[in-house]
Design a protein around this motif. Structure first.
Motif: not given
Length: 180
Positions: A6, A98-99, A74-76, A2-4
């Motif tokens: 926020v 990404e968002n 939101e992204g990585r 997992i690579n998130r």
């Protein structure tokens, strides 16, 4: 794996948009994110996170934001390295967006940037001020829903006084009155 990431914060400068040789837009900016705790002097510190955004999103982000804008992203997390002009290896860690979401209205943003001289560290205190208008539209406590209310209001333009302020009495609320 997992690579998130926020994040919510304010831009430290206007986003910078460049174009690759193939014509893809790439935007870069730094986001100031307040920490949850205070330091020994009672002040909140902030982390400054480098971010990159690509293509049409980069152009839109640059068009609708500026220094001080409150945004959510939101992204990585990505790391990369390159060799600078002095021949040294440079490592970079950044968030690839990404968002994103704009978290304040244009009028709030314009008001904050045009002559706001309050020394609040560049952060906008969104708490309601006495006598201020309802930020959600409408008047009173009807949630801004004015449907069917076509009769002119006899209330003054000032916000109603807080009925619970300073009287020291307990409030009797039954479980049936609670929304949960």
């Amino acid at each position: 794996m997992i690579n998130r990431a926020v994040l919510t914060g304010r831009l430290t400068r206007d986003p910078e948009v460049r174009y690759t040789q193939s014509g893809a837009a790439v935007g870069s900016f730094t986001l100031a994110v307040s920490r949850q705790f205070t330091n020994q002097q009672g002040q909140r510190e902030a982390d400054f996170i480098n971010c990159v955004i690509w293509r049409k999103s980069a152009e839109n982000f640059a068009n609708f934001t500026h220094k001080g804008s409150l945004v959510g992203i939101e992204g990585r997390i990505q790391t990369r390295n390159y060799e600078n002009q002095q021949g040294q290896r440079v490592y970079v860690t950044e968030v690839v967006v990404e968002n994103f979401a704009l978290l304040e209205s244009r009028s709030q943003s314009d008001q904050r940037t045009s002559g706001n001289t309050n020394d609040n560290g560049g952060y906008n205190n969104n708490a309601p001020q006495s006598g201020s208008a309802n930020p959600f539209g409408g008047t009173g406590n009807n949630g801004g829903n004015n449907a069917g209310n076509t009769a002119p209001s006899s209330q003054s333009s000032q916000a109603p006084a807080d009925p619970f302020a300073g009287n020291g009495e307990s409030i009797d609320i039954s479980d049936d009155d609670l929304p949960f």
